[in-house]
Write an enzyme that holds these catalytic residues in place. Structure first.
Site, PDB file in Angstrom:
ATOM      1  N   SER A  71       0.838  -1.204   0.000  1.00  0.00           N
ATOM      2  CA  SER A  71       0.000   0.000   0.000  1.00  0.00           C
ATOM      3  C   SER A  71       0.868   1.247   0.000  1.00  0.00           C
ATOM      4  O   SER A  71       2.028   1.217   0.436  1.00  0.00           O
ATOM      5  CB  SER A  71      -0.883  -0.001   1.253  1.00  0.00           C
ATOM      6  OG  SER A  71      -1.534   1.253   1.407  1.00  0.00           O
TER       7      SER A  71
ATOM      8  N   TYR B 293      -2.227  -1.187  10.566  1.00  0.00           N
ATOM      9  CA  TYR B 293      -2.329  -1.483   9.127  1.00  0.00           C
ATOM     10  C   TYR B 293      -1.096  -0.996   8.366  1.00  0.00           C
ATOM     11  O   TYR B 293      -0.469  -1.747   7.606  1.00  0.00           O
ATOM     12  CB  TYR B 293      -3.581  -0.820   8.564  1.00  0.00           C
ATOM     13  CG  TYR B 293      -3.751  -0.985   7.069  1.00  0.00           C
ATOM     14  CD1 TYR B 293      -4.292  -2.148   6.534  1.00  0.00           C
ATOM     15  CD2 TYR B 293      -3.371   0.024   6.187  1.00  0.00           C
ATOM     16  CE1 TYR B 293      -4.446  -2.304   5.161  1.00  0.00           C
ATOM     17  CE2 TYR B 293      -3.516  -0.124   4.811  1.00  0.00           C
ATOM     18  CZ  TYR B 293      -4.063  -1.287   4.304  1.00  0.00           C
ATOM     19  OH  TYR B 293      -4.201  -1.435   2.943  1.00  0.00           O
TER      20      TYR B 293
HETATM   21  P1  NAD Z   1     -11.719  -5.914   0.000  1.00  0.00           P
HETATM   22  O1  NAD Z   1     -12.425  -5.822   1.273  1.00  0.00           O
HETATM   23  O2  NAD Z   1     -12.522  -6.065  -1.227  1.00  0.00           O
HETATM   24  O3  NAD Z   1     -10.668  -7.101   0.021  1.00  0.00           O
HETATM   25  C1  NAD Z   1     -10.027  -7.549   1.185  1.00  0.00           C
HETATM   26  C2  NAD Z   1     -10.277  -9.032   1.284  1.00  0.00           C
HETATM   27  O4  NAD Z   1      -9.469  -9.577   2.328  1.00  0.00           O
HETATM   28  C3  NAD Z   1     -11.705  -9.403   1.658  1.00  0.00           C
HETATM   29  O5  NAD Z   1     -12.504  -9.543   0.512  1.00  0.00           O
HETATM   30  C4  NAD Z   1     -11.531 -10.709   2.394  1.00  0.00           C
HETATM   31  O6  NAD Z   1     -11.886 -11.795   1.554  1.00  0.00           O
HETATM   32  C5  NAD Z   1     -10.050 -10.799   2.683  1.00  0.00           C
HETATM   33  N1  NAD Z   1      -9.810 -11.094   4.095  1.00  0.00           N
HETATM   34  C6  NAD Z   1      -9.809 -10.242   5.140  1.00  0.00           C
HETATM   35  N2  NAD Z   1      -9.556 -10.916   6.282  1.00  0.00           N
HETATM   36  C7  NAD Z   1      -9.395 -12.230   5.938  1.00  0.00           C
HETATM   37  C8  NAD Z   1      -9.119 -13.407   6.663  1.00  0.00           C
HETATM   38  N3  NAD Z   1      -8.921 -13.388   7.984  1.00  0.00           N
HETATM   39  N4  NAD Z   1      -9.061 -14.578   5.975  1.00  0.00           N
HETATM   40  C9  NAD Z   1      -9.248 -14.622   4.630  1.00  0.00           C
HETATM   41  N5  NAD Z   1      -9.496 -13.516   3.899  1.00  0.00           N
HETATM   42  C10 NAD Z   1      -9.568 -12.349   4.551  1.00  0.00           C
HETATM   43  O7  NAD Z   1     -10.782  -4.619  -0.113  1.00  0.00           O
HETATM   44  P2  NAD Z   1      -9.545  -4.229  -1.058  1.00  0.00           P
HETATM   45  O8  NAD Z   1      -9.337  -2.801  -0.836  1.00  0.00           O
HETATM   46  O9  NAD Z   1      -9.740  -4.745  -2.423  1.00  0.00           O
HETATM   47  O10 NAD Z   1      -8.332  -4.987  -0.375  1.00  0.00           O
HETATM   48  C11 NAD Z   1      -7.438  -5.825  -1.068  1.00  0.00           C
HETATM   49  C12 NAD Z   1      -6.017  -5.490  -0.654  1.00  0.00           C
HETATM   50  O11 NAD Z   1      -5.699  -4.177  -1.116  1.00  0.00           O
HETATM   51  C13 NAD Z   1      -5.773  -5.479   0.843  1.00  0.00           C
HETATM   52  O12 NAD Z   1      -4.521  -6.103   1.117  1.00  0.00           O
HETATM   53  C14 NAD Z   1      -5.665  -3.989   1.156  1.00  0.00           C
HETATM   54  O13 NAD Z   1      -4.877  -3.757   2.278  1.00  0.00           O
HETATM   55  C15 NAD Z   1      -5.016  -3.499  -0.109  1.00  0.00           C
HETATM   56  N6  NAD Z   1      -5.096  -2.064  -0.346  1.00  0.00           N
HETATM   57  C16 NAD Z   1      -6.315  -1.463  -0.524  1.00  0.00           C
HETATM   58  C17 NAD Z   1      -6.345  -0.093  -0.750  1.00  0.00           C
HETATM   59  C18 NAD Z   1      -7.649   0.625  -0.948  1.00  0.00           C
HETATM   60  O14 NAD Z   1      -7.658   1.853  -0.968  1.00  0.00           O
HETATM   61  N7  NAD Z   1      -8.756  -0.059  -1.113  1.00  0.00           N
HETATM   62  C19 NAD Z   1      -5.171   0.645  -0.806  1.00  0.00           C
HETATM   63  C20 NAD Z   1      -3.958   0.002  -0.626  1.00  0.00           C
HETATM   64  C21 NAD Z   1      -3.935  -1.351  -0.397  1.00  0.00           C
END
Ligand code: NAD
Ligand code: MG
Length: 302
Positions: free
Chosen positions: A194, A207
């Site tokens: 991130s 985080y």
């Molecule tokens: P999202 O909620 O769609 O995806 C996160 C997923 O993590 C969930 O769908 C869930 O299936 C999984 N998860 C959480 N806890 C879990 C557990 N204990 N066991 C199994 N699965 C689990 O949101 P997203 O934003 O698409 O997140 C995906 C990745 O992107 C994450 O690593 C997040 O940190 C990263 N990210 C997101 C952003 C943003 O702005 N959305 C920015 C930087 C990084």
């Protein structure tokens, strides 16, 4: 999106709406958030992603593949010719089924293995079942993540701190360790780090520090695994509109203006992040390992 083809030239500032909308974006939902109730809806490239055979015949395992960035990656990978196993939490079945349908519509094998990656035994089972279903793992996407905003240090509990690390860091380690023996030379591991790894916000202490760990893990692992012909890279998204943000990832007042401060002036959509994963998964990136690609709307990595 103004044009339904991802390759149509257009102004990136106006490709998607600026704010996440006044009103509906303020609605919070329980963690883990569901795409099924995300408002306004996100774009995962359902209508726009056009594949070109970049991943023909590849076998991919994607954690958090039900929603958000993981769903966009699953759709793109399937349209590029990969069979895909997605993992998600049992409570996310509704989102998982939707993603599976889209992988199948692309003509590829789609398998769901639900379970909690904070459990080491489950991580081993996940990899074992993925290998049984696919035959090998050519692409591993460690994308599942937990993000809960807590403003003050005194309110950040040990329970949350441990859970965030278990999900974002330990799960990645356990799955990677189990998967590598099944990964042939040419295989690719991509971790979702991130912008928080580089510009940590107050309120995301647990985080942001897990994302710092993921970035260092990626670079160290890349140097270990090149001996096996396996490349390891990461994608560092900036603000991207997903259920993670609407389920405690941001305080309500920030949700309304989510992404407005980056140079592009708007939040990104999962569809805009997936192509970086495709590039790193494919042979096009053969000389790239131990690298992090930022997809930040201009907020850039240092
Ligand atoms: P999202 O909620 O769609 O995806 C996160 C997923 O993590 C969930 O769908 C869930 O299936 C999984 N998860 C959480 N806890 C879990 C557990 N204990 N066991 C199994 N699965 C689990 O949101 P997203 O934003 O698409 O997140 C995906 C990745 O992107 C994450 O690593 C997040 O940190 C990263 N990210 C997101 C952003 C943003 O702005 N959305 C920015 C930087 C990084
Ligand atoms: Mg989800």
């Amino acid at each position: 999106m103004k044009n339904s083809d991802q390759h149509a030239m257009q102004d990136p500032r106006t490709q998607y709406p600026k704010s996440q909308g006044q009103g509906e974006a303020d609605e919070q939902q329980p963690d883990p958030g569901l795409d099924a109730v995300l408002a306004p809806q996100a774009d995962h490239g359902e209508r726009s992603y056009r594949g070109a055979g970049r991943l023909d015949g590849r076998k991919a395992l994607i954690t958090g593949g039900d929603s958000g960035i993981g769903r966009a990656v699953a759709i793109a990978f399937a349209r590029e010719g990969a069979d895909v196993v997605i993992n998600f939490l049992p409570s996310e079945e509704i989102d998982g089924q939707k993603t599976l349908n889209m992988i199948r519509q692309a003509g590829q094998k789609a398998i769901a293995i639900a379970g909690d990656i904070t459990d080491e035994n489950f991580c081993k089972t996940l990899v074992k079942q993925a290998v049984e279903a696919l035959g090998s793992i050519d692409i591993l996407i460690n994308n599942a993540g937990k993000q809960q905003f807590v403003e003050e240090l005194e309110d950040l509990t040990t329970k949350q701190f441990v859970e965030t690390y278990a999900t974002n860091v330990f799960g990645m380690f356990w799955i990677t360790k189990a998967a590598v023996p099944h990964m042939p030379p040419g295989a690719s591991i991509i971790n979702t780090t991130s912008i928080q790894s580089y510009q940590p916000s107050p309120g995301l202490l647990d985080y942001a520090s897990t994302k710092g760990a993921i970035t260092a893990f990626t670079k160290s692992l890349a140097k270990m695994l090149i001996k096996k012909g396996i490349r390891v890279n990461a994608v560092a998204p900036g603000p991207v509109w997903t259920p993670l943000q609407q389920s405690g990832g941001q305080p309500e007042e920030k949700l309304r203006r989510f992404g407005d401060k980056v140079p592009l002036g708007r939040a990104g959509q999962p569809a805009e992040v997936a192509p970086a994963f495709v590039f790193l998964a494919s042979q096009e990136s053969s000389y790239i390992t131990a690298e992090v690609i930022g997809v930040t709307g201009g907020a850039h990595l240092p």
